[in-house]
Design an enzyme around this catalytic site. Structure first.
Site, PDB file in Angstrom:
ATOM      1  N   ALA A  41       1.067  -0.838   0.245  1.00  0.00           N
ATOM      2  CA  ALA A  41      -0.006   0.204  -0.091  1.00  0.00           C
ATOM      3  C   ALA A  41       0.688   0.980  -0.010  1.00  0.00           C
ATOM      4  CB  ALA A  41      -1.046  -0.075   0.570  1.00  0.00           C
ATOM      5  N   LEU A  42       2.112   1.091  -1.343  1.00  0.00           N
ATOM      6  CA  LEU A  42       3.027   2.019  -0.756  1.00  0.00           C
ATOM      7  C   LEU A  42       2.505   3.361  -1.000  1.00  0.00           C
ATOM      8  CD1 LEU A  42       5.316   0.047  -3.208  1.00  0.00           C
ATOM      9  CD2 LEU A  42       4.928   0.354  -0.043  1.00  0.00           C
ATOM     10  N   MET A  75       3.090  10.135   6.409  1.00  0.00           N
ATOM     11  CA  MET A  75       1.826   9.860   5.128  1.00  0.00           C
ATOM     12  C   MET A  75       1.539   8.185   5.884  1.00  0.00           C
ATOM     13  SD  MET A  75       3.385  10.343   1.495  1.00  0.00           S
ATOM     14  CE  MET A  75       2.936  12.084   0.677  1.00  0.00           C
ATOM     15  N   SER A  76       0.845   7.313   5.384  1.00  0.00           N
ATOM     16  CA  SER A  76       0.340   6.348   6.103  1.00  0.00           C
ATOM     17  C   SER A  76      -0.101   5.521   4.934  1.00  0.00           C
ATOM     18  CB  SER A  76       0.363   5.729   7.545  1.00  0.00           C
ATOM     19  OG  SER A  76       0.221   4.262   8.422  1.00  0.00           O
ATOM     20  N   HIS A 114       7.254   5.810   1.233  1.00  0.00           N
ATOM     21  CA  HIS A 114       8.171   4.564   0.793  1.00  0.00           C
ATOM     22  C   HIS A 114       8.992   5.040  -0.138  1.00  0.00           C
ATOM     23  CE1 HIS A 114       4.235   2.147   2.732  1.00  0.00           C
ATOM     24  NE2 HIS A 114       5.599   1.837   3.452  1.00  0.00           N
ATOM     25  N   GLY A 123      12.138   4.482   8.050  1.00  0.00           N
ATOM     26  CA  GLY A 123      11.983   5.738   7.679  1.00  0.00           C
ATOM     27  C   GLY A 123      11.808   6.251   9.748  1.00  0.00           C
TER      28      GLY A 123
HETATM   29  P1  AMP Z   1       4.983   0.365   6.415  1.00  0.00           P
HETATM   30  O1  AMP Z   1       4.748  -0.357   5.141  1.00  0.00           O
HETATM   31  O2  AMP Z   1       4.453   1.140   6.941  1.00  0.00           O
HETATM   32  O3  AMP Z   1       5.690  -1.239   7.635  1.00  0.00           O
HETATM   33  O4  AMP Z   1       6.973   0.606   6.618  1.00  0.00           O
HETATM   34  C1  AMP Z   1       7.925   0.611   5.900  1.00  0.00           C
HETATM   35  C2  AMP Z   1       8.556   1.651   5.792  1.00  0.00           C
HETATM   36  O5  AMP Z   1       8.492   2.836   5.358  1.00  0.00           O
HETATM   37  C3  AMP Z   1       9.059   1.668   7.309  1.00  0.00           C
HETATM   38  O6  AMP Z   1      10.868   1.727   7.459  1.00  0.00           O
HETATM   39  C4  AMP Z   1       8.510   3.156   7.448  1.00  0.00           C
HETATM   40  O7  AMP Z   1       9.524   3.686   8.706  1.00  0.00           O
HETATM   41  C5  AMP Z   1       8.149   3.434   6.116  1.00  0.00           C
HETATM   42  N1  AMP Z   1       7.627   4.768   5.723  1.00  0.00           N
HETATM   43  C6  AMP Z   1       5.827   4.734   6.385  1.00  0.00           C
HETATM   44  N2  AMP Z   1       5.189   6.182   5.797  1.00  0.00           N
HETATM   45  C7  AMP Z   1       6.724   6.872   5.878  1.00  0.00           C
HETATM   46  C8  AMP Z   1       7.020   8.306   5.956  1.00  0.00           C
HETATM   47  N3  AMP Z   1       5.854   9.200   5.986  1.00  0.00           N
HETATM   48  N4  AMP Z   1       7.898   8.681   6.088  1.00  0.00           N
HETATM   49  C9  AMP Z   1       9.007   7.566   5.807  1.00  0.00           C
HETATM   50  N5  AMP Z   1       9.533   6.835   5.761  1.00  0.00           N
HETATM   51  C10 AMP Z   1       7.478   6.537   5.764  1.00  0.00           C
END
Ligand code: AMP
Length: 278
Positions: free
Chosen positions: A34-35, A187-188, A39, A150
């Site tokens: 769900a990039l 962002m999330s 990401h 991140g």
């Molecule tokens: P996730 O897919 O949410 O598990 O995140 C994967 C990677 O992306 C992790 O290292 C997170 O910290 C990084 N990440 C998620 N959201 C952000 C963001 N808004 N800014 C920077 N890195 C992010």
């Protein structure tokens, strides 16, 4: 498509091993898909540090508790692949759960230090063991030179950095600053759960953290500033708003070292986390 997609450890190692033999360095970007731009920034930063970038896509069941959102976690591999290609990634590793956890899998990485700081671990007791176990596997599987993480997940970044050092995993963990929406919301992937009304309210966490950081810089005690920030989040059910040592997440009474303000709060059925530097 110049992005190659692989699903097995053998194929992954074939590609990354080929790069190594050719004298090329590589960076891995572990994700749950769900990039979004956050990401993709990790991918771009990876390519600033290495010749090749691998993104991994695995929604890791071991980091979800039974009552959490594993089954409804957003999934869009085709969309993710297109975004990764546009960001310049060379390889997407998207293993099935049985590749990662074959029958009789029985090992978990056990953590202390930043993983027991009393932040995320207080509300998600098995989360970091799940993260550390899958990240160890991903590091061993890809054998990349760099791993991009991140700062959005600040405690996780500390846990993974500590773990790679402690276990002598030959990979350098590099931090990447949090990427935000125009209004400041971090962002999330989980922002997709928010209704339109919740989306407009969600930025309040970042605003509360920013105000608390300003207050601390102006002489308010860290504890008073974070207590006020938590109280301001009236639309939320707050798990925590805390000021910690930016270096090791230790509790602090005064502002005499770099601090990190960290928050987690529920908006309806969505749990949001954020953090900023002071
Ligand atoms: P996730 O897919 O949410 O598990 O995140 C994967 C990677 O992306 C992790 O290292 C997170 O910290 C990084 N990440 C998620 N959201 C952000 C963001 N808004 N800014 C920077 N890195 C992010």
């Amino acid at each position: 498509m110049t992005l190659q997609i692989v699903r097995t450890i053998a194929e992954l190692r074939d590609v990354t091993g080929g790069w190594r033999k050719a004298g090329l360095t590589s960076a891995v970007v572990p994700t749950m898909g769900a990039l979004h731009e956050g990401h993709l920034t990790l991918v771009r930063q990876g390519l600033q540090n290495a010749d090749r970038a691998v993104a991994t896509l695995f929604v890791n069941p071991k980091q979800f508790a039974a009552n959490e959102d594993l089954s409804r976690y957003p999934r869009d591999e085709a969309g993710d692949a297109a975004k990764l290609e546009s960001a310049g990634a060379h390889l997407l590793y998207a293993p099935a759960p049985e590749v990662m956890y074959p029958p009789n899998f029985a090992t978990t990485v056990s953590l202390s230090g930043p993983a027991t700081a009393g932040l995320e671990d207080r509300f998600r007791p098995d989360f970091f063991a799940g993260v550390a176990t899958v990240v160890t596997k991903l590091f061993n599987q890809c054998q990349c030179d760099f791993a991009m993480f991140g700062q959005k997940d600040y405690q996780q970044l500390q846990v993974v950095t500590r773990m790679a050092a402690d276990l002598d995993i030959p990979i350098k963990v590099l931090p990447v600053p949090t990427i935000r929406e125009a209004d400041g919301l971090a962002m999330s992937s989980r922002n997709a759960y928010l209704s339109a009304d919740e989306r407009t309210k969600a930025v309040a966490i970042y605003k509360a953290l920013t105000q608390a950081a300003d207050a601390i810089r102006n002489g308010t005690s860290p504890n008073a500033a974070t207590t006020k920030a938590a109280a301001s989040l009236t639309d939320f059910r707050v798990d925590y708003v805390e000021a910690r040592s930016a270096e090791n997440l230790a509790r602090v009474e005064t502002f005499d070292q770099p601090l990190r303000l960290l928050a987690a709060a529920w908006l309806g059925k969505t749990r949001l986390i954020d953090n900023i530097a002071v």
